[in-house]
Design a protein around this motif. Structure first.
Motif, PDB file in Angstrom:
ATOM      1  N   LEU A   1       0.819  -1.216   0.000  1.00 51.51           N
ATOM      2  CA  LEU A   1       0.000   0.000   0.000  1.00 51.51           C
ATOM      3  C   LEU A   1       0.853   1.266   0.000  1.00 51.51           C
ATOM      4  N   ARG A   2       2.166   1.127  -0.155  1.00 50.09           N
ATOM      5  CA  ARG A   2       3.055   2.283   0.010  1.00 50.09           C
ATOM      6  C   ARG A   2       2.801   3.386  -1.009  1.00 50.09           C
ATOM      7  N   GLU A   3       2.254   3.063  -2.174  1.00 48.82           N
ATOM      8  CA  GLU A   3       2.005   4.084  -3.194  1.00 48.82           C
ATOM      9  C   GLU A   3       0.595   4.655  -3.122  1.00 48.82           C
ATOM     10  N   ASP A   4      -0.211   4.145  -2.230  1.00 49.10           N
ATOM     11  CA  ASP A   4      -1.606   4.597  -2.137  1.00 49.10           C
ATOM     12  C   ASP A   4      -1.740   5.893  -1.347  1.00 49.10           C
ATOM     13  N   SER A   5      -2.848   6.579  -1.568  1.00 48.73           N
ATOM     14  CA  SER A   5      -3.224   7.732  -0.757  1.00 48.73           C
ATOM     15  C   SER A   5      -4.067   7.241   0.423  1.00 48.73           C
ATOM     16  N   PHE A   6      -3.713   7.679   1.619  1.00 49.81           N
ATOM     17  CA  PHE A   6      -4.388   7.220   2.828  1.00 49.81           C
ATOM     18  C   PHE A   6      -5.415   8.240   3.321  1.00 49.81           C
ATOM     19  N   VAL A   7      -6.464   7.712   3.915  1.00 49.46           N
ATOM     20  CA  VAL A   7      -7.436   8.523   4.652  1.00 49.46           C
ATOM     21  C   VAL A   7      -7.257   8.165   6.126  1.00 49.46           C
ATOM     22  N   LEU A   8      -6.847   9.130   6.941  1.00 50.18           N
ATOM     23  CA  LEU A   8      -6.524   8.854   8.335  1.00 50.18           C
ATOM     24  C   LEU A   8      -7.167   9.870   9.271  1.00 50.18           C
ATOM     25  N   PHE A   9      -7.107   9.562  10.565  1.00 52.72           N
ATOM     26  CA  PHE A   9      -7.488  10.528  11.580  1.00 52.72           C
ATOM     27  C   PHE A   9      -6.497  11.696  11.558  1.00 52.72           C
ATOM     28  N   PRO A  10      -6.876  12.856  12.098  1.00 49.21           N
ATOM     29  CA  PRO A  10      -5.935  13.979  12.177  1.00 49.21           C
ATOM     30  C   PRO A  10      -4.732  13.670  13.077  1.00 49.21           C
ATOM     31  N   LYS A  11      -3.716  14.505  12.992  1.00 44.74           N
ATOM     32  CA  LYS A  11      -2.546  14.346  13.860  1.00 44.74           C
ATOM     33  C   LYS A  11      -2.978  14.421  15.313  1.00 44.74           C
ATOM     34  N   GLU A  12      -2.221  13.742  16.175  1.00 40.68           N
ATOM     35  CA  GLU A  12      -2.470  13.637  17.620  1.00 40.68           C
ATOM     36  C   GLU A  12      -3.518  12.578  17.962  1.00 40.68           C
ATOM     37  N   TYR A  13      -4.190  11.994  16.951  1.00 34.79           N
ATOM     38  CA  TYR A  13      -5.116  10.892  17.231  1.00 34.79           C
ATOM     39  C   TYR A  13      -4.305   9.608  17.326  1.00 34.79           C
ATOM     40  N   VAL A  14      -4.588   8.801  18.334  1.00 38.27           N
ATOM     41  CA  VAL A  14      -3.757   7.638  18.606  1.00 38.27           C
ATOM     42  C   VAL A  14      -3.836   6.596  17.495  1.00 38.27           C
ATOM     43  N   LEU A  15      -4.996   6.439  16.851  1.00 35.59           N
ATOM     44  CA  LEU A  15      -5.100   5.460  15.760  1.00 35.59           C
ATOM     45  C   LEU A  15      -4.213   5.865  14.579  1.00 35.59           C
ATOM     46  N   ARG A  16      -4.096   7.154  14.328  1.00 35.40           N
ATOM     47  CA  ARG A  16      -3.185   7.620  13.271  1.00 35.40           C
ATOM     48  C   ARG A  16      -1.752   7.250  13.633  1.00 35.40           C
ATOM     49  N   GLU A  17      -1.376   7.434  14.899  1.00 35.40           N
ATOM     50  CA  GLU A  17      -0.020   7.127  15.336  1.00 35.40           C
ATOM     51  C   GLU A  17       0.292   5.641  15.162  1.00 35.40           C
ATOM     52  N   ILE A  18      -0.691   4.776  15.463  1.00 35.62           N
ATOM     53  CA  ILE A  18      -0.490   3.331  15.299  1.00 35.62           C
ATOM     54  C   ILE A  18      -0.202   2.996  13.836  1.00 35.62           C
ATOM     55  N   ILE A  19      -0.967   3.604  12.934  1.00 39.09           N
ATOM     56  CA  ILE A  19      -0.815   3.322  11.500  1.00 39.09           C
ATOM     57  C   ILE A  19       0.502   3.880  10.973  1.00 39.09           C
ATOM     58  N   ILE A  20       0.839   5.109  11.377  1.00 37.32           N
ATOM     59  CA  ILE A  20       2.100   5.721  10.929  1.00 37.32           C
ATOM     60  C   ILE A  20       3.285   4.870  11.380  1.00 37.32           C
ATOM     61  N   ARG A  21       3.264   4.423  12.643  1.00 27.27           N
ATOM     62  CA  ARG A  21       4.373   3.609  13.165  1.00 27.27           C
ATOM     63  C   ARG A  21       4.501   2.293  12.407  1.00 27.27           C
ATOM     64  N   ALA A  22       3.363   1.668  12.073  1.00 30.11           N
ATOM     65  CA  ALA A  22       3.397   0.394  11.344  1.00 30.11           C
ATOM     66  C   ALA A  22       4.020   0.590   9.956  1.00 30.11           C
ATOM     67  N   CYS A  23       3.665   1.701   9.287  1.00 29.50           N
ATOM     68  CA  CYS A  23       4.232   1.963   7.959  1.00 29.50           C
ATOM     69  C   CYS A  23       5.723   2.267   8.058  1.00 29.50           C
ATOM     70  N   GLU A  24       6.098   3.082   9.047  1.00 28.21           N
ATOM     71  CA  GLU A  24       7.508   3.428   9.217  1.00 28.21           C
ATOM     72  C   GLU A  24       8.345   2.196   9.553  1.00 28.21           C
ATOM     73  N   GLN A  25       7.723   1.239  10.234  1.00 26.84           N
ATOM     74  CA  GLN A  25       8.423   0.006  10.612  1.00 26.84           C
ATOM     75  C   GLN A  25       8.943  -0.744   9.388  1.00 26.84           C
ATOM     76  N   ILE A  26       8.224  -0.615   8.268  1.00 28.60           N
ATOM     77  CA  ILE A  26       8.660  -1.325   7.055  1.00 28.60           C
ATOM     78  C   ILE A  26       9.212  -0.353   6.010  1.00 28.60           C
ATOM     79  N   GLY A  27       9.507   0.884   6.437  1.00 25.62           N
ATOM     80  CA  GLY A  27      10.290   1.761   5.590  1.00 25.62           C
ATOM     81  C   GLY A  27       9.570   2.757   4.713  1.00 25.62           C
TER      82      GLY A  27
END
Length: 301
Positions: free
Chosen positions: A187-213
């Motif tokens: 999904l790295r080339e896709d456009s994401f729809v996420l919660f705004p910054k400071e929302y914990v669910l957004r942080e979980i998703i961002i960390r998971a993506c960063e984990q794989i680069g």
């Protein structure tokens, strides 16, 4: 100083208008004005600045209001405690919750609980992750359902009820829509729809993506799960979302697909104040929650 004076003072402070406060209290305006005058005379200070028909708190009035709000919480808590000790099955429970648990988890547990205790009342308020934690600490909530369960908060005690998978929600026209499972990296080339910054669910998703680069490209944001699902349904991007939010179905023109490599999850549980004793009715529901999800987990296994 009388309790009635404090109640009148707080209502006027809230509305900044004596007439509107009197209407809300269902008493004559003259009665409210008299009680405020008596209170100011007893204290020896002006609590309000008069501006025509409107009023505003003085600096000392604002300080007095903050103390009285705390005092009223103590009085209300004492009244609740007495009522609930007389009959815990008729008490009131104040619960905070996030949007991700609003459509299924919270209604399901309350409905099951009320089969056993039909006269218990609930006061429910939705909030962000930080608002839920602060609300429990400050006494605005008796407890809060939350995900993930906080581990570093010293003033709350968290109990995990279950682990929720984070899944991909894609438009049905997406190239991966027919896959049984996908790797997050696909999904790295896709456009994401996420919660705004400071929302914990957004942080979980961002960390998971960063984990794989990779850093996800966020095209749209939504402040609750329904708006995010709607944006995906409109074909404006893809999202990662807690599976529990899709248990009753997902929007038209979308598909739900499990994610592997890495598996993305969050804990879901309940938090209570660590240093404040639970009232009897609250304890009933707290124990019920733990038993309910324990039995559900054994059944699913």
């Amino acid at each position: 100083m009388e309790l009635r004076q404090i109640q009148y003072f707080m209502e006027v402070a809230k509305r900044e208008h004596v007439t509107e406060a009197a209407l809300a209290l269902h008493v004559a305006q003259s009665a409210v004005s008299r009680q405020i005058f008596n209170l100011e005379t007893e204290l020896g200070v002006n609590l309000f600045i008069r501006e025509g028909r409107n009023v505003k708190l003085t600096m000392i009035g604002q300080m007095f209001l903050e103390h009285m709000e705390q005092a009223m919480k103590v009085i209300e808590e004492a009244q609740r405690e007495i009522e609930e000790y007389l009959d815990p099955k008729k008490g009131t429970i104040r619960i905070g919750f996030p949007s991700s648990l609003a459509s299924h988890t919270l209604p399901t547990t309350i409905s099951a609980f009320r089969e056993h205790y039909p006269q218990v009342k609930f006061q429910l308020k939705q909030g962000s992750y930080s608002e839920l934690i602060e609300g429990v600490i400050n006494g605005d909530f008796d407890m809060a359902l939350i995900g993930p369960v906080p581990k570093q908060e010293k003033k709350v005690l968290g109990t995990t009820l279950f682990t929720d998978n984070i899944v991909a929600l894609l438009p049905s026209t997406h190239p991966l829509a027919n896959e049984k499972a996908i790797k997050l990296g696909q999904l790295r080339e896709d456009s994401f729809v996420l919660f705004p910054k400071e929302y914990v669910l957004r942080e979980i998703i961002i960390r998971a993506c960063e984990q794989i680069g990779f850093q996800p490209k966020v095209s749209f944001e939504g402040v609750d799960t329904d708006s995010i699902k709607g944006l995906v349904s409109a074909g404006l991007g893809i999202t990662l979302i807690p599976e529990i939010t899709l248990v009753d179905g997902f929007p038209r023109s979308t598909v739900k697909i499990p994610i592997i490599e890495p598996e993305v999850t969050r804990t879901v549980g309940v938090i209570i104040p660590r240093e404040r004793k639970m009232l009897p009715t609250v304890r009933l529901f707290y124990d019920f929650l733990k038993d309910f999800f324990s039995r559900l987990d054994r059944y699913q296994m």
